[in-house]
Design a protein around this motif. Sequence first.
Motif, short mmCIF file in Angstrom:
data_model
loop_
_atom_site.label_atom_id
_atom_site.label_comp_id
_atom_site.label_asym_id
_atom_site.label_seq_id
_atom_site.Cartn_x
_atom_site.Cartn_y
_atom_site.Cartn_z
N VAL A 59 -27.06 20.76 71.78
CA VAL A 59 -28.10 21.71 72.19
C VAL A 59 -28.94 22.06 70.98
N GLU A 60 -30.21 22.36 71.20
CA GLU A 60 -31.10 22.83 70.15
C GLU A 60 -31.80 24.10 70.60
N THR A 61 -31.93 25.04 69.70
CA THR A 61 -32.66 26.27 69.99
C THR A 61 -33.61 26.55 68.84
N GLU A 62 -34.74 27.17 69.16
CA GLU A 62 -35.70 27.58 68.13
C GLU A 62 -35.79 29.10 68.11
N HIS A 63 -35.60 29.68 66.94
CA HIS A 63 -35.66 31.13 66.81
C HIS A 63 -35.81 31.47 65.33
N ASP A 64 -36.45 32.58 65.05
CA ASP A 64 -36.58 33.10 63.68
C ASP A 64 -37.14 32.05 62.72
N GLY A 65 -38.02 31.19 63.21
CA GLY A 65 -38.67 30.22 62.35
C GLY A 65 -37.86 28.98 62.04
N VAL A 66 -36.71 28.81 62.71
CA VAL A 66 -35.87 27.63 62.45
C VAL A 66 -35.46 26.99 63.76
N ILE A 67 -35.08 25.72 63.66
CA ILE A 67 -34.47 25.01 64.78
C ILE A 67 -32.99 24.83 64.45
N THR A 68 -32.13 25.27 65.34
CA THR A 68 -30.69 25.17 65.15
C THR A 68 -30.12 24.20 66.17
N SER A 69 -29.49 23.14 65.68
CA SER A 69 -28.88 22.14 66.55
C SER A 69 -27.37 22.22 66.42
N ARG A 70 -26.71 22.18 67.56
CA ARG A 70 -25.25 22.15 67.56
C ARG A 70 -24.80 20.69 67.67
N LEU A 71 -24.07 20.21 66.66
CA LEU A 71 -23.61 18.82 66.61
C LEU A 71 -22.09 18.75 66.73
N SER A 72 -21.60 17.56 67.00
CA SER A 72 -20.17 17.31 66.87
C SER A 72 -19.95 15.83 66.58
N TRP A 73 -18.83 15.54 65.94
CA TRP A 73 -18.44 14.15 65.68
C TRP A 73 -16.92 14.05 65.61
N ALA A 112 -17.67 27.30 60.06
CA ALA A 112 -19.05 27.38 59.59
C ALA A 112 -19.90 28.35 60.37
N ASP A 113 -19.43 28.83 61.52
CA ASP A 113 -20.26 29.77 62.29
C ASP A 113 -20.53 31.06 61.54
N ARG A 114 -19.74 31.37 60.51
CA ARG A 114 -20.03 32.55 59.70
C ARG A 114 -21.32 32.40 58.91
N LEU A 115 -21.84 31.18 58.82
CA LEU A 115 -23.03 30.91 58.02
C LEU A 115 -24.28 30.74 58.87
N VAL A 116 -24.15 30.81 60.19
CA VAL A 116 -25.26 30.45 61.09
C VAL A 116 -25.60 31.62 62.00
N SER A 117 -26.88 31.89 62.13
CA SER A 117 -27.35 32.90 63.07
C SER A 117 -27.74 32.23 64.37
N LEU A 118 -27.15 32.69 65.46
CA LEU A 118 -27.49 32.18 66.78
C LEU A 118 -28.38 33.18 67.48
N PRO A 119 -29.33 32.73 68.28
CA PRO A 119 -30.23 33.67 68.95
C PRO A 119 -29.45 34.58 69.89
N SER A 120 -29.88 35.84 69.97
CA SER A 120 -29.20 36.79 70.84
C SER A 120 -29.31 36.34 72.29
N GLY A 121 -28.24 36.62 73.02
CA GLY A 121 -28.25 36.26 74.43
C GLY A 121 -27.68 34.89 74.73
N ARG A 154 -25.96 38.36 55.56
CA ARG A 154 -26.89 37.26 55.76
C ARG A 154 -26.18 36.02 56.29
N ALA A 155 -26.79 35.36 57.29
CA ALA A 155 -26.31 34.07 57.76
C ALA A 155 -26.86 33.02 56.80
N LEU A 156 -26.04 32.58 55.86
CA LEU A 156 -26.51 31.81 54.72
C LEU A 156 -27.25 30.54 55.12
N ALA A 157 -26.69 29.74 56.02
CA ALA A 157 -27.32 28.47 56.39
C ALA A 157 -28.67 28.71 57.05
#
Length: 409
Positions: A59-73, A112-121, A154-157
Amino acid sequence: MTGADVADSPSRPSALGNYEDWPAYMGRRHIAASADAQQLADTLGVPAVTTELPYTVHVETEHDGVITSRLSWQLGFGPRTTAWFVRPANAAGPLPGLLALHCHGGIKVHGADRLVSLPSGTDDDGGASSSELPGNLPLELQPLEVRAKLYGGRALATWLAQQGFAVLAHDTFMWGSRRFGLDPLPWRTAGAVNGQRALWREAGVEPSAAEQYNAAAAAHEETVAKAATLLGSSVAGTVAHDDLAALGILATLPGVDPDRLGCLGFSGGGGRALVLAALSPLIRGYVVTCMMTTFASLLPAYLDAHSWLLHSPGLARLGDWPDLAARSQAQAMIQYALDDQLFPEQGMRDADAYLSKRLPPERYTGSFWQEPHVFTPAMQEEAAAFLASALEPRPRTNSPAPDLARTDS
């Protein structure tokens, strides 16, 4: 299940829950790019790292001026890895890539979720199903208190992406999606957890599921270290395997300049950055925050302040902890916190003096802060400025035009 129940059981629970395939994989060892890196990889027992790993974008979301993609491998053993790739929303041209390495923090239910801000909701997996992303917890259980306590809220990433970096933050071995299964509890872990449960009852505390897991994982780390030693590896070596794999993926992600890669980490994440830079020539610049001292300074009083990420069998035969920086050609910034309760000041100053003498000024920058064991926003800003400089594009060298009089055509 109590320790007594386990002892009376006809079969003991697995001490390697989710990782029963780890021993079979350890027949393959990492092949490094240099003799120094190979010596370190052999000492730590780094498993073979699969190159060109396929990954899934969930999934990809755009918020706060960034695009955040959730990956897995899927790595060669253990559960599937989940990660977040965060980059500026309106980036023009390839960006410097950073691997943001999460700290230990005594919290393994998260990574790593401690370093990432996810959009509210949104929920923790951004709409992906739990079957697609195994082992995730709801957003409300994210360790926001750890972010507030250790990272200045701060969500560092996410913040680094807002500064112009393309950032990958992944769960590493033992944390988050890569955590061990501890239900039922292994025999020795059960004994330690029963003692913690008694303390909770005495204090009238009703622990959350995350708190119960973290208590079990803290006791279980010793068992993991034993297993790693038995397999000819180490906790740090197996973590390095996961980090090397993530670095390889970062180098191939869209919009990332593979010639401009770096990493950074706080506390245990800083130790991971130090090891990763020593193992991989892809790292051009890195920052270690609150994770530098001499081995001698840990004895006798500071020995039990640290996890198995620092205490790797055989590592001292290669030199001191600061010597790892000398095994890398990358530019390094080490941030020391003078009020750090986990390291004596003299050990930090000795490490800085050693590195200042051993490495040229263009490869080492030491920075002292009057802070406890934290990665403050001001420290983060210094780190980002250093990495931006270290990862500037290299000057292009134009090949001279061929002398047609000396060619065959």
